[in-house]
Design a protein around this motif. Structure first.
Motif, short mmCIF file in Angstrom:
data_model
loop_
_atom_site.label_atom_id
_atom_site.label_comp_id
_atom_site.label_asym_id
_atom_site.label_seq_id
_atom_site.Cartn_x
_atom_site.Cartn_y
_atom_site.Cartn_z
N LEU A 129 -3.16 -0.57 -5.45
CA LEU A 129 -2.53 -1.88 -5.36
C LEU A 129 -3.30 -2.86 -6.22
N CYS A 169 2.14 -2.22 -7.50
CA CYS A 169 1.70 -1.10 -6.71
C CYS A 169 1.93 0.14 -7.56
N ALA A 216 0.35 -9.21 -3.28
CA ALA A 216 0.50 -7.97 -4.03
C ALA A 216 1.14 -8.28 -5.37
N LEU A 236 -0.96 -4.98 2.14
CA LEU A 236 0.36 -4.44 1.83
C LEU A 236 1.49 -5.31 2.35
N TYR A 278 -3.71 -6.71 -6.57
CA TYR A 278 -3.34 -7.86 -5.77
C TYR A 278 -4.21 -9.05 -6.12
N SER A 325 8.35 -4.82 -7.94
CA SER A 325 7.98 -5.74 -6.88
C SER A 325 8.42 -7.14 -7.22
N VAL A 363 4.26 -5.77 -0.04
CA VAL A 363 4.82 -4.57 -0.66
C VAL A 363 5.91 -4.01 0.25
N LEU A 380 6.82 1.64 -1.30
CA LEU A 380 5.83 2.64 -0.91
C LEU A 380 6.48 4.02 -0.81
#
Length: 163
Positions: free
Chosen positions: A23, A12, A9, A66, A25, A163, A69, A74
């Motif tokens: 997302l 996001c 990832a 995910l 990625y 992130s 993440v 989220l």
């Protein structure tokens, strides 16, 4: 350390129209950067963000993507979406999330030691900075420089860069 992740990832984001979590990625097998759009359904202004985040993270269709993440990230995206559904501006939603996450409004700031106080202050400054830097479209927080095929043009998204 087990098998390497198939996907890493990169960032996001949340898109309000249509409601979806986006997302960006990297597909490690092909070394390509891709975008995955995960539509958000049955999410209401009063839905529980942490439950929604868990459900998305454990959704068999999205799970592998995910992996990198965090649940907190989220949750943040869902809380921005929820704020949007309630008619809050993005700045309000971000501020609300930061407050819920980090600053207890009942807390007596006078009782904190310097280090804690500095931490709170930097959180507040960060929120302020984030909210001040918006240019143009209120739904758009960060410039995302990733090239996508033309047919994937989405409404402006809100990207979470933590992130």
């Amino acid at each position: 350390a087990g098998t390497a992740m198939a996907f890493s990832a990169q960032k996001c984001g949340v898109c309000f129209h249509p409601p979806s979590i986006i997302l960006i990625y990297k597909d490690n097998s092909q070394d390509k950067t891709r975008q995955r759009i995960m539509p958000v359904r049955n999410f209401l202004p009063f839905s529980d963000c942490s439950r929604a985040a868990k459900e998305l993270k454990n959704n068999p269709r999205h799970k592998a993507y995910l992996e990198g993440v965090s649940l907190r990230q989220l949750q943040k995206l869902y809380s921005l979406l929820r704020g949007h559904l309630k008619g809050q501006s993005l700045a309000e939603s971000l501020k609300k999330f930061q407050q819920e996450e980090t600053i207890d409004p009942e807390e007596d700031m006078n009782k904190l030691d310097d280090e804690e106080l500095a931490k709170r202050k930097s959180i507040m400054d960060e929120v302020f900075e984030k909210n001040r830097k918006k240019k143009g479209d209120p739904d758009f927080v960060y410039n995302v420089e990733v090239e996508f095929p033309q047919d994937e043009q989405l409404e402006p998204c809100v990207w979470d860069m933590e992130s």
